[in-house]
Design a protein around this motif. Structure first.
Motif, mmCIF file in Angstrom:
data_model
loop_
_atom_site.group_PDB
_atom_site.id
_atom_site.type_symbol
_atom_site.label_atom_id
_atom_site.label_comp_id
_atom_site.label_asym_id
_atom_site.label_seq_id
_atom_site.Cartn_x
_atom_site.Cartn_y
_atom_site.Cartn_z
ATOM 1 N N LYS A 192 0.229 -1.231 -0.191
ATOM 2 C CA LYS A 192 0.090 0.011 -0.181
ATOM 3 C C LYS A 192 1.248 1.231 0.348
ATOM 4 O O LYS A 192 1.681 1.224 0.964
ATOM 5 C CB LYS A 192 -1.051 0.308 1.179
ATOM 6 N N GLY A 193 0.545 1.935 -1.039
ATOM 7 C CA GLY A 193 1.595 3.469 -0.745
ATOM 8 C C GLY A 193 2.002 3.963 -1.889
ATOM 9 O O GLY A 193 1.771 2.939 -3.287
ATOM 10 N N ASP A 194 2.588 5.263 -2.272
ATOM 11 C CA ASP A 194 2.946 5.412 -3.566
ATOM 12 C C ASP A 194 4.346 5.501 -3.094
ATOM 13 O O ASP A 194 4.664 6.003 -2.317
ATOM 14 C CB ASP A 194 2.806 7.225 -4.019
ATOM 15 N N TYR A 195 5.560 5.200 -4.134
ATOM 16 C CA TYR A 195 6.352 5.575 -4.825
ATOM 17 C C TYR A 195 7.582 5.502 -5.691
ATOM 18 O O TYR A 195 6.309 5.376 -6.797
ATOM 19 C CB TYR A 195 6.914 4.268 -3.889
ATOM 20 N N GLU A 196 8.660 6.014 -5.627
ATOM 21 C CA GLU A 196 8.461 5.955 -7.490
ATOM 22 C C GLU A 196 10.307 4.953 -6.619
ATOM 23 O O GLU A 196 11.032 4.876 -5.744
ATOM 24 C CB GLU A 196 9.979 7.293 -7.265
ATOM 25 N N CYS A 197 10.588 4.613 -7.967
ATOM 26 C CA CYS A 197 11.876 3.896 -8.135
ATOM 27 C C CYS A 197 12.942 4.581 -8.907
ATOM 28 O O CYS A 197 12.336 4.638 -9.820
ATOM 29 C CB CYS A 197 11.184 2.384 -8.487
ATOM 30 N N GLY A 198 13.539 3.977 -8.138
ATOM 31 C CA GLY A 198 15.231 4.007 -8.917
ATOM 32 C C GLY A 198 15.629 2.651 -10.112
ATOM 33 O O GLY A 198 14.939 2.385 -10.301
ATOM 34 N N LYS A 199 16.778 2.956 -10.573
ATOM 35 C CA LYS A 199 17.154 2.549 -11.881
ATOM 36 C C LYS A 199 17.191 0.949 -10.541
ATOM 37 O O LYS A 199 17.991 0.721 -9.965
ATOM 38 C CB LYS A 199 18.123 2.640 -12.565
ATOM 39 N N CYS A 245 16.244 -0.654 -1.944
ATOM 40 C CA CYS A 245 17.747 0.280 -1.838
ATOM 41 C C CYS A 245 17.469 1.050 -3.162
ATOM 42 O O CYS A 245 17.953 2.392 -3.239
ATOM 43 C CB CYS A 245 18.635 -0.538 -2.016
ATOM 44 N N ARG A 246 16.063 0.936 -3.707
ATOM 45 C CA ARG A 246 16.040 1.797 -4.881
ATOM 46 C C ARG A 246 14.306 2.495 -4.817
ATOM 47 O O ARG A 246 14.375 2.541 -5.960
ATOM 48 C CB ARG A 246 16.197 1.381 -6.374
ATOM 49 N N VAL A 247 13.717 2.949 -3.235
ATOM 50 C CA VAL A 247 12.248 2.972 -3.478
ATOM 51 C C VAL A 247 12.572 3.968 -2.343
ATOM 52 O O VAL A 247 12.972 4.041 -1.736
ATOM 53 C CB VAL A 247 11.542 1.515 -2.484
ATOM 54 N N PHE A 248 11.562 5.188 -2.764
ATOM 55 C CA PHE A 248 11.633 6.422 -2.469
ATOM 56 C C PHE A 248 10.280 6.746 -2.213
ATOM 57 O O PHE A 248 9.764 6.705 -3.002
ATOM 58 C CB PHE A 248 12.619 7.391 -3.154
ATOM 59 N N PRO A 249 9.358 6.665 -1.140
ATOM 60 C CA PRO A 249 7.813 7.252 -0.311
ATOM 61 C C PRO A 249 7.982 8.564 -0.887
ATOM 62 O O PRO A 249 8.420 9.386 -1.044
ATOM 63 C CB PRO A 249 8.575 6.987 0.835
ATOM 64 N N LEU A 250 6.561 9.085 -1.763
ATOM 65 C CA LEU A 250 5.742 9.305 -1.825
ATOM 66 C C LEU A 250 4.006 9.753 -1.018
ATOM 67 O O LEU A 250 3.591 10.957 -1.751
ATOM 68 C CB LEU A 250 5.394 9.538 -3.480
ATOM 69 N N SER A 251 4.354 8.235 -0.240
ATOM 70 C CA SER A 251 2.871 8.502 0.883
ATOM 71 C C SER A 251 3.503 7.675 1.709
ATOM 72 O O SER A 251 4.468 6.580 1.609
ATOM 73 C CB SER A 251 1.981 8.231 -0.155
#
Length: 94
Positions: free
Chosen positions: A54-61, A80-86
């Motif tokens: 659950k939740g929103d996130y951005e992924c790096g390479k 290691c490549r997940v950055f939360p947006l929520s």
């Protein structure tokens, strides 16, 4: 000031804070928690795989070998490549 989100590890119920500019793995380590093994910290080894429930996130390479597009679409990503947006709920993959 950057946004800070709460990340909950479903199995244990433990949680930690993670800023939008920080990877989930780094925030987890800084909080003294661990739910996945740690390897290269750069998206190449696949050790830190989690499933975002659950939740929103951005992924790096990330390595397509360890995080193929169909898995990523299902929320299976490398911490290691997940950055939360929520706020996030994650399931630690063993």
């Amino acid at each position: 000031m950057s946004n800070v989100y709460r990340v909950v590890m479903q199995q244990s119920g433990q949680s930690f804070d993670c800023s939008a500019q920080q990877s989930v793995l780094k925030a987890m380590e800084q909080s003294g928690l661990r739910c996945v093994p740690v390897g290269c910290r750069g998206g190449g080894c696949g050790f830190c795989k989690v499933k975002v429930l659950k939740g929103d996130y951005e992924c790096g390479k990330m390595s397509r070998l360890h995080a193929p597009p169909e898995a990523v679409a299902n929320g299976e990503v490398l911490a290691c490549r997940v950055f939360p947006l929520s706020d996030l709920i994650i399931e630690c993959q063993q």
